[in-house]
Design an enzyme around this catalytic site. Structure first.
Site, mmCIF file in Angstrom:
data_model
loop_
_atom_site.group_PDB
_atom_site.id
_atom_site.type_symbol
_atom_site.label_atom_id
_atom_site.label_comp_id
_atom_site.label_asym_id
_atom_site.label_seq_id
_atom_site.Cartn_x
_atom_site.Cartn_y
_atom_site.Cartn_z
ATOM 1 N N CYS A 120 -7.315 1.091 11.996
ATOM 2 C CA CYS A 120 -6.389 0.405 12.618
ATOM 3 C C CYS A 120 -6.772 -0.070 13.966
ATOM 4 C CB CYS A 120 -5.209 1.265 12.493
ATOM 5 S SG CYS A 120 -4.568 1.328 10.838
ATOM 6 N N ARG A 171 0.851 -1.189 -0.045
ATOM 7 C CA ARG A 171 0.081 0.010 -0.027
ATOM 8 C C ARG A 171 0.756 1.332 -0.106
ATOM 9 N NH1 ARG A 171 -2.385 3.489 3.013
ATOM 10 N NH2 ARG A 171 -1.134 2.673 4.871
ATOM 11 N N SER A 227 3.911 8.041 6.071
ATOM 12 C CA SER A 227 3.565 7.320 4.959
ATOM 13 C C SER A 227 2.078 7.393 4.484
ATOM 14 C CB SER A 227 4.030 5.770 4.821
ATOM 15 O OG SER A 227 5.389 5.821 5.295
ATOM 16 N N ASP A 242 1.694 2.017 13.444
ATOM 17 C CA ASP A 242 2.878 2.888 13.121
ATOM 18 C C ASP A 242 3.578 3.180 14.427
ATOM 19 O OD1 ASP A 242 4.362 4.836 12.589
ATOM 20 O OD2 ASP A 242 3.179 5.559 10.934
HETATM 21 N N1 LIG Z 1 1.246 5.658 8.078
HETATM 22 C C1 LIG Z 1 0.393 5.904 8.806
HETATM 23 N N2 LIG Z 1 0.220 6.094 10.099
HETATM 24 C C2 LIG Z 1 -0.520 6.505 11.096
HETATM 25 O O1 LIG Z 1 -0.166 6.561 12.173
HETATM 26 C C3 LIG Z 1 -1.631 6.915 10.551
HETATM 27 C C4 LIG Z 1 -1.985 6.681 9.233
HETATM 28 N N3 LIG Z 1 -1.073 6.408 8.377
HETATM 29 N N4 LIG Z 1 -3.311 6.950 8.674
HETATM 30 C C5 LIG Z 1 -4.389 7.393 9.664
HETATM 31 C C6 LIG Z 1 -3.914 7.964 10.968
HETATM 32 C C7 LIG Z 1 -3.574 9.305 10.927
HETATM 33 N N5 LIG Z 1 -2.663 9.332 12.032
HETATM 34 C C8 LIG Z 1 -1.543 10.253 12.256
HETATM 35 C C9 LIG Z 1 -1.316 11.017 11.182
HETATM 36 C C10 LIG Z 1 -0.289 12.034 11.272
HETATM 37 C C11 LIG Z 1 0.486 11.999 12.378
HETATM 38 C C12 LIG Z 1 1.690 13.144 12.639
HETATM 39 O O2 LIG Z 1 2.044 13.737 11.711
HETATM 40 N N6 LIG Z 1 1.885 13.460 13.797
HETATM 41 C C13 LIG Z 1 3.174 14.407 14.018
HETATM 42 C C14 LIG Z 1 2.681 15.704 14.121
HETATM 43 C C15 LIG Z 1 1.138 15.948 14.695
HETATM 44 C C16 LIG Z 1 0.713 17.433 14.918
HETATM 45 O O3 LIG Z 1 1.611 18.324 14.503
HETATM 46 O O4 LIG Z 1 -0.205 17.476 15.254
HETATM 47 C C17 LIG Z 1 3.884 14.017 15.220
HETATM 48 O O5 LIG Z 1 4.996 14.272 15.324
HETATM 49 O O6 LIG Z 1 3.269 13.174 16.005
HETATM 50 C C18 LIG Z 1 0.270 11.436 13.576
HETATM 51 C C19 LIG Z 1 -0.820 10.226 13.354
HETATM 52 C C20 LIG Z 1 -2.473 8.470 12.522
HETATM 53 N N7 LIG Z 1 -2.812 7.183 11.552
HETATM 54 O O1 LIG Z 2 -4.773 4.939 14.442
HETATM 55 C C1 LIG Z 2 -3.991 4.741 13.825
HETATM 56 C C2 LIG Z 2 -4.415 4.657 11.972
HETATM 57 C C3 LIG Z 2 -3.197 4.239 11.380
HETATM 58 N N1 LIG Z 2 -2.084 3.654 11.909
HETATM 59 C C4 LIG Z 2 -0.972 3.351 10.994
HETATM 60 C C5 LIG Z 2 -0.764 1.838 11.000
HETATM 61 C C6 LIG Z 2 -0.279 1.688 9.264
HETATM 62 O O2 LIG Z 2 1.077 2.144 9.318
HETATM 63 C C7 LIG Z 2 -0.984 2.770 8.687
HETATM 64 C C8 LIG Z 2 -2.245 1.783 8.110
HETATM 65 O O3 LIG Z 2 -1.857 1.064 7.024
HETATM 66 P P1 LIG Z 2 -2.678 -0.198 6.618
HETATM 67 O O4 LIG Z 2 -1.845 -0.763 5.331
HETATM 68 O O5 LIG Z 2 -3.885 -0.055 6.386
HETATM 69 O O6 LIG Z 2 -2.289 -1.332 7.874
HETATM 70 O O7 LIG Z 2 -1.677 3.563 9.561
HETATM 71 C C9 LIG Z 2 -2.002 3.707 13.278
HETATM 72 O O8 LIG Z 2 -0.592 3.342 13.609
HETATM 73 N N2 LIG Z 2 -2.666 4.339 14.021
#
Ligand SMILES: Nc1nc(=O)c2c([nH]1)NC[C@@H]1CN(c3ccc(C(=O)N[C@@H](CCC(=O)O)C(=O)O)cc3)CN21
Ligand SMILES: O=c1ccn([C@H]2C[C@H](O)[C@@H](COP(=O)(O)O)O2)c(=O)[nH]1
Length: 283
Positions: free
Chosen positions: A160, A22, A282, A183
């Protein structure tokens, strides 16, 4: 947060490289991790080995509770975390089910608040659990699940952290949350906060003491482009004492959460952290 660092260390030392189609990236991966959070004693599990943006994590979860399906609504609450999955992933952008800019589709809260039944009516899973717990009932099925296998292609990402089970022992409420994919550098920082706050809020609005929150993760991974920062920066830092979370005691019902609650109703007291680390994300 020793247990968080232990999981990071375990992935670095024992993880297996797995290609992910993905995202097109490789992930260092372990299977099965158990974390727990002491909500009873207000040990708020904020990561201390880098700065944690906890308000965004709470905003994200409040959006799930409200059944949001749109990244713009999440932004209004105070988080941009759904922008990329709603607007930057080519599979979702080309999906006939995407309703336009910022649409996330039938993910998370949509399933939690309006699960479609075969007869065309909708089931509000969260309302059922709140009503039962408020009446002191635990039918051993106080489950809220965001994962609807029949509607996966109707959403931008499979949930997730997908299932939450509440348990009442006397007047103390416990929570067990299940996560299929994690993640660890980015997502887990948010998910720990969310498991904790889900129990704290549900105990508060159903009139129970909060107990322990158990967080069960299946696939825990570090993306290849995150590994160096984890190994050479975060893992070398010593964790600091945990802060406390204060929730506005005026929040008394599910309707309060659905209507007037904002991030100003949450305060973190005594948070000390090491400097920020910006991990790559990612899509
Ligand atoms: N690859 C991936 N990892 C994720 O953790 C994740 C996804 N995709 N897709 C759906 C949601 C979205 N989530 C996210 C998305 C972005 C941050 C992030 O960029 N965090 C930074 C900055 C946060 C901010 O400035 O508010 C950090 O340093 O924690 C964290 C969780 C958790 N999920
Ligand atoms: O609440 C969340 C939402 C998403 N993630 C992370 C876990 C994976 O790195 C991606 C989702 O990818 P899939 O291919 O659908 O497994 O987002 C998370 O840690 N926590």
């Amino acid at each position: 947060m020793r247990q968080y660092l232990d999981l990071c260390r375990r992935i670095v030392d024992h993880g297996v490289w797995i290609g992910n189609k993905r995202t097109g990236k490789r992930c260092l991966t372990v299977i099965n991790a158990d974390l727990s959070y002491d909500v009873a004693n207000n040990q708020f599990p904020l990561i201390t080995t880098r700065k944690s943006y906890w308000k965004a994590a709470i905003a994200e979860f409040l959006g799930y509770i409200r059944g949001y399906d749109n990244a713009a609504d999440f932004r209004k609450l105070g988080t941009k975390t759904w922008d990329a999955n709603a607007n930057d992933n080519h599979v979702w952008l080309n999906s006939p089910h995407r309703k336009g800019n910022d649409d996330m589709g039938r993910v998370y809260g949509v399933q939690g608040r309006s699960w479609r039944k075969p007869d065309g009516s909708h089931l509000d899973q969260l309302r059922k659990v709140v009503d039962n717990l408020s009446n002191g009932i635990d039918d051993r099925g106080e489950i809220i699940t965001f994962y609807n296998p029949g509607e996966i292609e109707l959403g931008c990402l499979r949930p997730c952290m997908h299932t939450h089970t509440f348990s009442l022992l006397g007047d103390t409420l416990h929570l067990t949350s299940y996560q299929r994919s994690c993640d660890v550098p980015l997502g887990l920082n948010f998910n720990q906060i969310q498991v904790y706050i889900f129990l704290a809020l549900m105990a508060q609005i159903t009139g129970h003491k909060a107990g322990q929150a158990y967080h069960k993760i299946v696939n825990a991974h570090i993306y290849e482009d995150q590994l160096e920062l984890m190994q050479t920066v975060q893992l070398l830092r010593e964790p600091l004492p945990l802060p406390r979370l204060e929730i506005n005691p005026q929040i008394k019902t599910l309707q309060d959460l659905e209507t007037w609650v904002t991030m100003d109703d949450f305060k973190v007291v005594g948070y000390q952290s090491h400097p920020p680390i910006q991990y790559p994300f990612s899509v």
